[in-house]
Design an enzyme around this catalytic site. Structure first.
Site, PDB file in Angstrom:
ATOM      1  N   GLY A 182       4.155  -3.849  -4.141  1.00 31.44           N
ATOM      2  CA  GLY A 182       3.840  -4.334  -5.484  1.00 31.44           C
ATOM      3  C   GLY A 182       3.607  -5.831  -5.499  1.00 31.44           C
ATOM      4  O   GLY A 182       4.503  -6.609  -5.818  1.00 31.44           O
ATOM      5  N   GLU A 236       1.653  -8.532   7.972  1.00 31.45           N
ATOM      6  CA  GLU A 236       0.523  -7.737   7.518  1.00 31.45           C
ATOM      7  C   GLU A 236      -0.743  -8.117   8.281  1.00 31.45           C
ATOM      8  O   GLU A 236      -1.565  -7.281   8.603  1.00 31.45           O
ATOM      9  CB  GLU A 236       0.306  -7.942   6.011  1.00 31.45           C
ATOM     10  N   THR A 276      -0.693   0.713  -2.731  1.00 35.47           N
ATOM     11  CA  THR A 276      -1.241   1.796  -1.916  1.00 35.47           C
ATOM     12  C   THR A 276      -0.291   2.997  -1.858  1.00 35.47           C
ATOM     13  O   THR A 276       0.892   2.840  -1.554  1.00 35.47           O
ATOM     14  CB  THR A 276      -1.512   1.294  -0.491  1.00 35.47           C
TER      15      THR A 276
END
Lengths: 403, 373
Positions: A129, A247, A163
């Protein structure tokens, strides 16, 4: 210089290969072949996660004390390479590559004890989020607020591009806890132990490829415990930056890309050329495929240097260079796939793409995924910091070298 | 896996870099070219003294037992300094041909002199508008006595007019396109019938087109017969060293352009703060990372004796393509002054463009890669 992995690593490769040849179920293999995104079909990829966990191989990059494999960087690369060669669905990155490593470094002992086992075992799926309708590349201007109330925060606002949130049972998120000072300074990082709190609503968003991969999440006075906070209140930006590092970095992208090139060439060998013969023998096609393959080879060389610990990978711009290069290469591969597939890309085949579907593809597997892959891959230059943002970061390292 | 150079290689590179930093900055280079000299004899003898010239050759002929790949870090440094000395042409091509000649006495003697810096050789290879592959060689060498007679022309022969010996790649049988029927010949440049049309290249080197009119070559000077595979290997070595020079030039362009974008102001701010300029800098850095990775990996493959034709094509095409991209971005970022002869940036551009045009341009190599797995 030494280009070899060495005999020990080669026998490790054989051990990995022997397991990967037998362990995945047919449904997991089918899911791998029908993966048109970074995120593989949910049910089968979680089943695969559990099988790998039973073997002790779910978290190659985690330290051994937390249930990781304790593998070297080279071993992890070999493992990823062998998985990609077999088109197995890559495990979802949110828990294993993002929340987990972040908690190991920054989480409290209680948070680690509470959350790491579920991530490792593939029992929990954590959705991210971060983005909001008005906070994408400019993430720090996020507005979703958390107000302190005793031992809880009360959250109001919304998150987007979460996602697979509709499959999630956990969420990690950034909230605004202060509106004074610099916008980065009023952000707090929260772990949500549930995604079905009263007042929390998840709405899937249908993507360009026709599938609900992304979601929007709404918060209406959602009360969550403060024990889920990572780091101090208003210090969430540094936690997020730490996590973005995970990431962006650490890649074994080239094996899947080389596999895609092989499939493109194979399909072109069976596709007639309008100039006679087959497409694979057409000079223009050969030139264009060759350029794409050469670029994939450079990506592979870059990866191999990085895993060997070459100084090139210690450049401050490395994660951004890697992200930009890999995303744009996947997009070019997807274009080449649609180019070879031609009109076979035009039919929409949503049912045939579902794992276990009894609807057969209208063409072959290559034709089935070419267009959905192309469409989904548009996202690679947008997510995880758009490539425009990455280029800003890279340019900053060039300019900083001269200040 | 380990992609670092050895301590010895790093020491040699640093020695060369120290010398070039002191004696071969851009102004000194331009002064050298204005003087009309083909290259700096002093620099060449410094290379000899440091062991650069002996490094790629076997120990039994006075070499230091390395290979062309061992010279890659030195070649990168040379590229950064935009040197005009014919390192790759004299060592990898002419010298490599002499090594391939085995115990041929003439070849042995010249190799010893080349490695010590006493003499220098040139390699006559290109024809027409350029050869993408050795099989295209057409220059006719017809049998006469125990040797051959040469008739025809070689083009863009680096250092030809200054060379003490020429190695000529010629066709003794068959026709252009055949992989068979090729030979490497040792030719004295003073032989009757050898004429030079010398010129300066765009990137400051010295080369010549060379005509051969009934030039007799003795049987003892036929260095290698059935030479196709040998020539392929020599060209691969040359590509490796020239690619290293080109990547050195690309690093220099990145550095110079980054500095310029930081100091040059327009509209009251450094031009690097404009996103359109910043993103071009980012693309240059990505291109450099890719080219550098491919050069380094290819060098490791070459050292392991595993550099395939396909790998050579990847290296040649990528460095050619990415070199052009970096050069064009560098000149564009410099604006008007980038167009002048006074700044180094345009000279670096000419170096990488020369590389791109030789030994098959990117399009040729891309097609070779795309052709078959």
């Amino acid at each position: 210089m030494n280009i070899e992995f060495g005999p020990e690593l080669e026998s490790f490769r054989q051990e990995v290969a022997a397991f990967l040849d037998v362990a995945p179920t047919p449904a997991i293999r089918e899911a791998g072949k029908k993966t048109t995104s970074v995120f593989a079909p949910f049910e089968q990829v979680m089943a695969w996660h559990k099988i790998l966990h039973a073997k002790g191989w779910a978290a190659p990059a985690w330290p051994k004390q937390y249930g990781g494999t304790g593998w070297s960087v080279e071993q992890r690369y070999i493992f990823a390479e062998e998985c990609r060669k077999r088109e197995l669905p890559p495990l979802l990155p949110n828990g294993l590559q993002m929340v987990g490593p972040m908690l190991i470094e920054l989480g409290s002992e209680e948070q680690k004890r509470k959350h790491l086992p579920g991530i490792l075992a593939g029992e929990d799926y954590w959705t991210q989020g971060y983005s909001e309708p008005n906070a994408g590349s400019d993430l720090a201007s996020l507005q979703c607020s958390a107000v302190s109330d005793g031992d809880d925060y009360i959250i109001n606002g919304s998150k987007i591009w979460t996602t697979l949130a509709h499959h999630s049972n956990r969420m990690f998120m950034l909230v605004r806890t202060s509106k004074t000072g610099k916008k980065q300074e009023g952000i707090t990082f929260l772990l949500l132990e549930r995604t079905d709190y009263p007042g929390m609503e998840i709405r899937p968003i249908i993507g360009l490829d026709g599938f609900p991969e992304q979601c929007e999440v709404f918060f209406d006075n959602v009360r969550v415990p403060k024990s889920g906070r990572v780091g101090a209140e208003n210090d969430g930006w540094s936690v997020a930056k730490h996590l973005l590092k995970h990431e962006r970095g650490g890649s074994a992208a080239s094996p899947a890309m080389l596999h895609a090139i092989d499939r493109i060439r194979h399909t072109a060998q069976q596709t007639p050329s309008p100039f006679g013969g087959v497409l694979a023998d057409d000079p223009v096609f050969q030139r264009d495929l060759g350029e794409l393959e050469a670029d994939v080879m450079s990506c592979r060389h870059f990866e191999q240097l990085a895993i060997s610990g070459h100084p090139m990978a210690r450049d401050a711009a490395y994660p951004s260079v890697n992200k930009t290069m890999n995303s744009e290469l996947s997009q070019r591969i997807s274009i080449m796939m649609t180019r070879v597939s031609g009109i076979e890309t035009v039919p929409q085949q949503l049912e045939a793409l579902v794992v276990g579907s009894n609807v057969a593809p209208l063409g072959d597997d290559f034709d089935l995924i070419a267009m959905p892959y192309y469409l989904n891959t548009r996202a690679t230059s947008i997510y995880a910091g758009s490539n425009e943002v990455q280029r800003d970061l890279i340019a900053r390292t060039v300019l900083a070298a001269n200040r | 896996m380990d992609f670092n150079f050895t301590e010895e290689q790093v020491m040699l590179r640093d020695g060369v870099a120290r010398y070039l930093d002191r004696n071969y900055d851009f102004d000194a280079r331009q002064g050298l070219l204005r003087s009309g000299a083909a290259w700096s004899k002093e620099t060449w003898s410094q290379f000899a003294e440091l062991g650069v010239l002996a490094l790629p050759f076997p120990e039994e002929v006075g070499g230091l037992g390395g290979s062309a790949a061992t010279l890659v870090p030195v070649a990168e440094t040379c590229g950064e300094h935009l040197t005009v000395e014919p390192l790759a042409f004299a060592l990898a091509l002419a010298g490599g041909a002499l090594v391939a000649a085995g115990d041929n006495a003439g070849a042995r003697a010249r190799l010893a002199d080349l490695a010590s810096g006493a003499s220098i050789g040139a390699f006559a290879y290109d024809e027409g508008r350029g050869l993408a592959a050795p099989a295209q060689i057409a220059l006719a060498a017809t049998a006469s006595g125990d040797g051959v007679t040469l008739n025809g022309e070689k083009r863009l022969v680096f250092g030809a007019a200054q060379a003490d010996f020429l190695v000529v790649a010629a066709r003794v049988a068959g026709k252009a396109g055949d992989a068979t029927g090729l030979a490497l010949l040792l030719v004295d440049p003073k032989t009757d019938g050898v004429t030079f049309t010398p010129f300066r290249t765009q990137d400051g080197r010295s080369a010549a087109h060379v005509r051969f009119d009934n030039v007799k070559v003795a049987g003892a000077d036929v260095l290698v017969r059935d030479a196709h595979d040998v020539i392929v290997r020599l060209v691969a070595d040359a590509i490796l060293l020239l690619a290293a020079e080109a990547v050195g030039a690309m690093s220099a362009m990145m550095r110079i352009t980054g500095a310029y974008a930081t100091t040059r102001k327009q509209f009251g701010v450094a031009i690097g703060t404009f996103q359109a300029v910043a993103h071009r800098l980012a693309d240059m850095k990505i291109a450099l990372a890719r080219a550098h990775a491919t050069l380094t990996y290819s060098t490791a493959l070459a050292e392991a004796g595993r550099l395939t034709a396909r790998d050579v094509s990847v290296l040649k095409a990528q460095v050619g393509k990415l070199g052009r991209a970096i050069a064009e971005a560098a000149v564009q970022t410099h604006g008007g002054v980038g167009m002048t002869d006074e700044l180094s940036v345009g000279h670096y551009m000419k170096r990488v463009l020369a590389f791109e045009s030789m030994f098959g341009a990117a399009d040729y190599h891309f097609r070779m890669i795309g052709k078959a797995a």
